[in-house]
Motif scaffolding. Structure first.
Motif, PDB file in Angstrom:
ATOM      1  N   ILE A 243       4.306  -3.790 -14.189  1.00 12.72           N
ATOM      2  CA  ILE A 243       3.903  -3.334 -12.866  1.00 12.72           C
ATOM      3  C   ILE A 243       3.358  -1.909 -13.016  1.00 12.72           C
ATOM      4  N   ILE A 244       2.060  -1.784 -12.936  1.00 10.84           N
ATOM      5  CA  ILE A 244       1.394  -0.495 -13.102  1.00 10.84           C
ATOM      6  C   ILE A 244       0.718  -0.142 -11.784  1.00 10.84           C
ATOM      7  N   LYS A 245       1.127   0.983 -11.198  1.00 13.96           N
ATOM      8  CA  LYS A 245       0.524   1.389  -9.924  1.00 13.96           C
ATOM      9  C   LYS A 245      -0.941   1.727 -10.135  1.00 13.96           C
TER      10      LYS A 245
ATOM     11  N   GLY B 254       0.822  -1.202   0.000  1.00 15.43           N
ATOM     12  CA  GLY B 254       0.000   0.000   0.000  1.00 15.43           C
ATOM     13  C   GLY B 254       0.850   1.242   0.000  1.00 15.43           C
ATOM     14  N   ASP B 255       0.209   2.370   0.172  1.00 15.25           N
ATOM     15  CA  ASP B 255       0.914   3.642   0.285  1.00 15.25           C
ATOM     16  C   ASP B 255       0.263   4.429   1.422  1.00 15.25           C
ATOM     17  N   ALA B 256       0.515   5.722   1.477  1.00 18.69           N
ATOM     18  CA  ALA B 256      -0.019   6.527   2.577  1.00 18.69           C
ATOM     19  C   ALA B 256      -1.542   6.518   2.603  1.00 18.69           C
ATOM     20  N   GLY B 257      -2.163   6.209   1.478  1.00 23.00           N
ATOM     21  CA  GLY B 257      -3.624   6.202   1.426  1.00 23.00           C
ATOM     22  C   GLY B 257      -4.253   4.878   1.789  1.00 23.00           C
ATOM     23  N   GLY B 258      -3.445   3.831   1.985  1.00 16.71           N
ATOM     24  CA  GLY B 258      -3.994   2.519   2.330  1.00 16.71           C
ATOM     25  C   GLY B 258      -3.533   1.449   1.363  1.00 16.71           C
ATOM     26  N   GLN B 259      -4.232   0.332   1.365  1.00 14.00           N
ATOM     27  CA  GLN B 259      -3.841  -0.821   0.556  1.00 14.00           C
ATOM     28  C   GLN B 259      -4.050  -0.549  -0.930  1.00 14.00           C
ATOM     29  N   LEU B 260      -3.128  -1.097  -1.742  1.00 14.27           N
ATOM     30  CA  LEU B 260      -3.218  -0.997  -3.196  1.00 14.27           C
ATOM     31  C   LEU B 260      -3.370  -2.393  -3.789  1.00 14.27           C
ATOM     32  N   PHE B 261      -4.200  -2.514  -4.801  1.00 16.12           N
ATOM     33  CA  PHE B 261      -4.432  -3.801  -5.444  1.00 16.12           C
ATOM     34  C   PHE B 261      -3.886  -3.741  -6.875  1.00 16.12           C
ATOM     35  N   TYR B 262      -2.716  -4.342  -7.067  1.00 17.93           N
ATOM     36  CA  TYR B 262      -2.088  -4.353  -8.376  1.00 17.93           C
ATOM     37  C   TYR B 262      -2.728  -5.424  -9.260  1.00 17.93           C
ATOM     38  N   SER B 263      -2.838  -5.118 -10.534  1.00 14.35           N
ATOM     39  CA  SER B 263      -3.425  -6.050 -11.484  1.00 14.35           C
ATOM     40  C   SER B 263      -2.359  -6.985 -12.039  1.00 14.35           C
TER      41      SER B 263
END
Length: 260
Positions: free
Chosen positions: A224-226, A182-191
């Protein structure tokens, strides 16, 4: 603690059948047959091995819905009772007390393979990528994508997916390092990256596997695309005073412009 272990489910019914090879109809000896009831009456799945005539049997089964029978053996694609084209899911069975269900037969088809290689964006081999073969399945009239086989690439970036029945598949690769971040905003879901190299599901290309004709030497690069966050607010139409009110507990859906 012994008291915390649920007692094995037992009953008065039986499920039995025969496992054969699709095409010649010959028996498949020593096939592994598994009986499960996801959320059903069995506290744990049961398993057995077919005899020389391809026959199997499960006894002492409690009454209840949702019994699923699947069979597998090396060289064949695993298959469930009632499963078949076009991407038809296995058929759940319901048991009542004192029932002998005698013809739960399954015909196994020879497996096909998918082999290939995953590279990083700089064209170097990507070791440890999670590669999945997916196919569309219809359940309750809805089409969903189901993972039917998965593996990790080796040190050369190469992969080998086995135990697949002939049919059409989609292939994806994912970097496990981005599975829970994740980042400062919370969890990230990579495709994942879809073969032949797209990062959007509608860019995926179907792979058709015919009997005895494996799809070999498939190669694509892992991207890898954020992911991007979309935020906003919902409000009602302005009331008589001209002031809108926040719309609480509303559902927001975002889907691709193309959704093939």
């Amino acid at each position: 603690v012994a008291g915390d272990t649920p007692a094995p489910a037992s009953g008065t019914s039986s499920i039995m059948g025969r496992i054969t090879a699709l095409g010649n109809g010959g028996p498949v000896a020593r096939a592994r047959v598994r009986l499960s009831t996801p959320g059903g009456p069995l506290t744990a799945p049961r398993a057995t091995v077919t005899d020389a005539d391809g026959r199997y049997r499960f006894d002492d089964l409690p009454a209840g819905p949702g019994y699923v029978v699947t069979a597998s053996k090396s060289g064949y694609a695993a298959r469930g009772f009632g499963e078949g084209p076009p991407s038809k899911a296995p058929t759940p069975l319901a048991l009542t007390d004192n029932v002998r269900m005698e013809t739960v037969d399954i015909a196994l088809v020879d497996e096909v393979l998918i082999t290939g290689r995953v590279n990083d964006e700089d064209e170097t081999p990507f070791a440890g990528a999670l590669v999945e073969a997916m196919r569309p399945m219809f359940s309750d009239g809805r089409r969903t994508m189901v993972t039917v086989a998965e593996t990790l690439t080796d040190e050369q970036g190469e992969f080998r997916l086995i135990g697949l029945p002939p049919g059409q598949y989609y292939l994806s690769a994912f970097d496990p390092a981005y599975a829970d971040v994740g980042d400062a905003g919370g969890q990230l879901f990579y495709s994942p990256t879809f073969y032949p190299g797209g990062v959007f599901p509608d860019e995926a290309v179907r792979i058709t596997l015919d009997p005895f004709s494996p799809a070999e030497a498939l190669s694509f690069r892992l991207h890898i695309i954020k992911p991007t966050r979309v935020t906003g607010s919902l409000a009602t139409r302005p009331d008589g005073s001209g002031v809108p009110k926040p719309l609480m507990a509303a559902a927001v859906t975002m889907s691709p412009k193309r959704n093939d």
